[in-house]
Motif scaffolding. Structure first.
Motif, mmCIF file in Angstrom:
data_model
loop_
_atom_site.group_PDB
_atom_site.id
_atom_site.type_symbol
_atom_site.label_atom_id
_atom_site.label_comp_id
_atom_site.label_asym_id
_atom_site.label_seq_id
_atom_site.Cartn_x
_atom_site.Cartn_y
_atom_site.Cartn_z
ATOM 1 N N MET A 92 14.976 -1.898 0.755
ATOM 2 C CA MET A 92 13.934 -1.787 -0.270
ATOM 3 C C MET A 92 12.800 -0.888 0.195
ATOM 4 O O MET A 92 12.241 -0.117 -0.591
ATOM 5 N N THR A 96 11.397 2.673 -1.649
ATOM 6 C CA THR A 96 10.013 2.914 -2.059
ATOM 7 C C THR A 96 9.305 3.952 -1.208
ATOM 8 O O THR A 96 8.184 4.347 -1.521
ATOM 9 N N ASP A 315 7.647 2.237 -6.186
ATOM 10 C CA ASP A 315 8.946 2.492 -6.796
ATOM 11 C C ASP A 315 8.756 3.160 -8.151
ATOM 12 O O ASP A 315 8.299 2.572 -9.095
ATOM 13 N N ILE A 417 8.854 -7.835 -2.648
ATOM 14 C CA ILE A 417 9.052 -7.017 -3.852
ATOM 15 C C ILE A 417 7.734 -6.618 -4.517
ATOM 16 O O ILE A 417 7.488 -5.424 -4.741
ATOM 17 N N PRO A 424 12.063 -4.986 -9.846
ATOM 18 C CA PRO A 424 13.095 -6.007 -9.579
ATOM 19 C C PRO A 424 14.514 -5.471 -9.740
ATOM 20 O O PRO A 424 15.407 -5.843 -8.978
ATOM 21 N N ALA A 427 15.352 -3.582 -6.700
ATOM 22 C CA ALA A 427 15.544 -4.518 -5.586
ATOM 23 C C ALA A 427 16.934 -5.131 -5.648
ATOM 24 O O ALA A 427 17.612 -5.286 -4.616
#
Length: 586
Positions: A92, A96, A315, A417, A424, A427
């Motif tokens: 993750m 990002t 993100d 997150i 989401p 993710a």
């Protein structure tokens, strides 16, 4: 019900041991000589262990297959459950762009790859080992080193060798607590004893990492910093394990060793030729070496190839998701990036969240709530008794689904997150992408744990251990080898302690040695088998994009594994004599 046989072949312990070792021999030959893919080598070796169990011991076919299924299940939970979720959090941060922020933060500490290797692979890797263990530090530190200009094979090698001294206290000291459980010895005594063995390795590991990165010249030019990092880690590991808390040992040691080196770099810098460590085709920019033509490597193979995270970090903002990051093909763009304090905080936030979640999980009230739903059940259809007639505990499967380290990492990931501002849906995409990327490693880990359980359930492990215990007083020299073999096969110091911990105590009692010393030697020797275990090799190879080349990694680290093992064997032998008996916990 199957009753284990100690010497099934001609009634000879020696010949039986030779056959019992066949699965291990096949595994190492296929990896190191034939250069076979780890998952295939593991499956073939598993088949060999089943054949030996059925036709030599003899173990009923059903029992052999059931023990293999239990081992495979244990391989996924809790071991892979930890690795997958830890790497998901890392993935993750790649999505990002915060991984690039973290990389630049490390790079600004020093533009010397040798120092970067020590800080990332040793200190930061030790922190990851302390929090998650089970392959996580190898995977994440390998990728981070590649992002700083290391070649994939060298990055994986450095990360594997670095993953030694911290392993015994990894995953909040799970190997030590497991050892205390299976041996019945006091946890604090075992923690103190291991804390008087592994720190000796910790002193020298940073110097070895520099040697791997840049040879003898590198050691001459960087030894003050590398030695300082190793000494601070070793002293802290000894002090915390002996006088504070086993679970906190590696957390404190890793943070203090990194902090000491960072502070030392303010008054000291290694001397070196400017071009010495720049990889061919790389560009040195803004305190880092960035591989030309490539962005930050990722465990996720389907992310955009252009850019790997600008300074926006969110993100769908200017991070890696939209491909507008400036750290990809144009390596020199790093010089223009000045990350804000907020972005740097977000880059470190996932690891701070992990530390906070694991720390809270140790609060008695919270821990009681987490463990209240733990279920321990007998593996269906599997009934085993030892050669002495005692019921084996092997079929007992502990399903601590809420208290497991992997589940705590899921919680940490969910908290991460919103902090790193990833959608989401992205993710969730990262989560499934992690499974796809780690598929070969997942097969390898589950196959090798299945092999370990078959060997243990059939009696092959007991045969090998009993044969080694027959060495008498010299068993002190061989004791770490048992742990080394256990970790080499299972990939886990926890599993090795489960397999051989009790055996070490029995052997020690037979030959008149300290039970605490021998049990601790199993764990301390075991950490040196970590770098050659098929699981770790598979995870490292997958992390750096070299799946299928586990044999190349095996040959690079095998000698270091043997050298460190020889040192540990000597230390344990001397501790069993009057020369170093003062180091043994009473």
């Amino acid at each position: 019900m199957y009753k284990q046989v100690l010497a099934p072949l001609l009634g000879s312990l020696g010949w039986s041991s030779l056959v019992a070792a066949a699965p291990l021999i096949v595994l190492f030959v296929l990896l190191g000589v034939v250069r076979m893919r780890a998952w295939l080598a593991a499956l073939i070796s598993l088949a060999v262990s089943v054949v030996v169990a059925i036709f030599v011991y003899p173990m009923p076919v059903g029992a052999a297959l059931l023990s293999a299924s239990e081992g495979a299940a244990f391989g996924f939970f809790p071991i892979l459950w930890i690795v997958i979720n830890a790497i998901w959090i890392y993935t993750m941060t790649v999505y990002t762009g915060h991984f690039d922020v973290l990389r630049r933060s490390f790079a600004r500490v020093s533009d010397d790859q040798r120092i970067q290797g020590v800080i990332i692979a040793f200190s930061f890797g030790a922190l990851l080992e302390a929090l998650a263990g089970f392959g996580t530090p190898v995977a994440i530190s390998s990728v981070m080193l590649i992002a700083l200009g290391f070649k994939p094979l060298k990055a994986a090698t450095v990360s594997l060798v670095a993953n030694t001294a911290p392993v015994a206290f990894g995953a909040l000291a799970v190997p030590i607590t497991t050892l205390a459980t299976v041996t019945g010895l006091p946890l604090q005594s075992l923690s103190s004893m291991v804390g008087r063995q592994t720190p000796i390795l910790g002193v020298f590991v940073p110097l070895v990492l520099v040697l791997i990165i840049d040879g003898a010249r590198g050691v001459r030019q960087t030894w003050p910093g590398a030695l300082l990092c190793g000494v601070v880690f070793a002293v802290t590991q000894f002090a915390v394990s002996n006088y504070v808390s086993a679970p906190l040992t590696d957390i404190v040691a890793s943070l203090l060793s990194a902090g000491a080196l960072v502070l030392f770099l303010r008054v000291w810098q290694p001397t070196r030729p400017e071009e010495a460590l720049v990889e061919p085709g790389a560009t040195r920019v803004a305190g880092a070496t960035v591989a030309a033509g490539t962005g930050t490597p990722s465990l996720v193979t389907d992310r955009p190839a252009t850019g790997s995270g600008g300074s926006g970090g969110s993100d769908g903002g200017t991070g890696s998701d939209n491909g507008t990051g400036s750290d990809g093909g144009a390596g020199g763009a790093d010089a223009a990036i000045r990350d804000s304090r907020a972005e740097v905080f977000r880059a470190y936030a996932p690891y701070l969240i992990i530390i906070a979640v694991f720390a809270l999980a140790q609060v008695p009230a919270i821990k009681d709530a987490l463990t209240s739903v733990t279920k321990t059940f007998h593996w269906p259809g599997l009934n085993i008794v030892s050669p002495s007639g005692k019921a084996s505990t092997l079929p007992a499967f502990k399903f601590d689904w809420l208290d497991a380290a992997g589940t705590l990492l899921v919680i940490a990931g969910l908290l991460t997150i919103p902090v790193i501002r990833i959608r989401p849906a992205r993710a969730l995409h990262a989560y499934f992408a992690t499974y796809r990327q780690l598929a070969p490693a997942i097969v390898t880990v589950m196959a090798v744990l299945a092999l370990a359980y078959v060997m243990n359930a059939s009696g092959q492990t007991t045969t090998l251990g009993t044969w080694m215990a027959g060495a008498g007083g010299i068993f002190a020299l061989l004791s770490p080898v048992l742990g080394w073999l256990g970790v080499a096969v299972t990939g886990s110091d926890t599993s090795s302690n489960s397999l051989f911990g009790g055996l070490q105590v029995v052997a020690a009692q037979k030959v008149g040695l300290s039970t605490v010393l021998m049990a601790a030697a199993n764990s301390s020797g075991g950490v040196l088998g970590k770098m050659i275990s098929p699981q770790n090799l598979a995870i490292a190879a997958a992390a750096v994009g070299l799946s299928g080349r586990e044999g190349d990694l095996f040959r690079r680290v095998f000698l270091w594994s043997l050298v460190f093992l020889a040192v540990m064997c000597l230390v344990v032998l001397l501790q069993s004599t009057s020369l170093l008996s003062w180091m043994v916990v009473g």
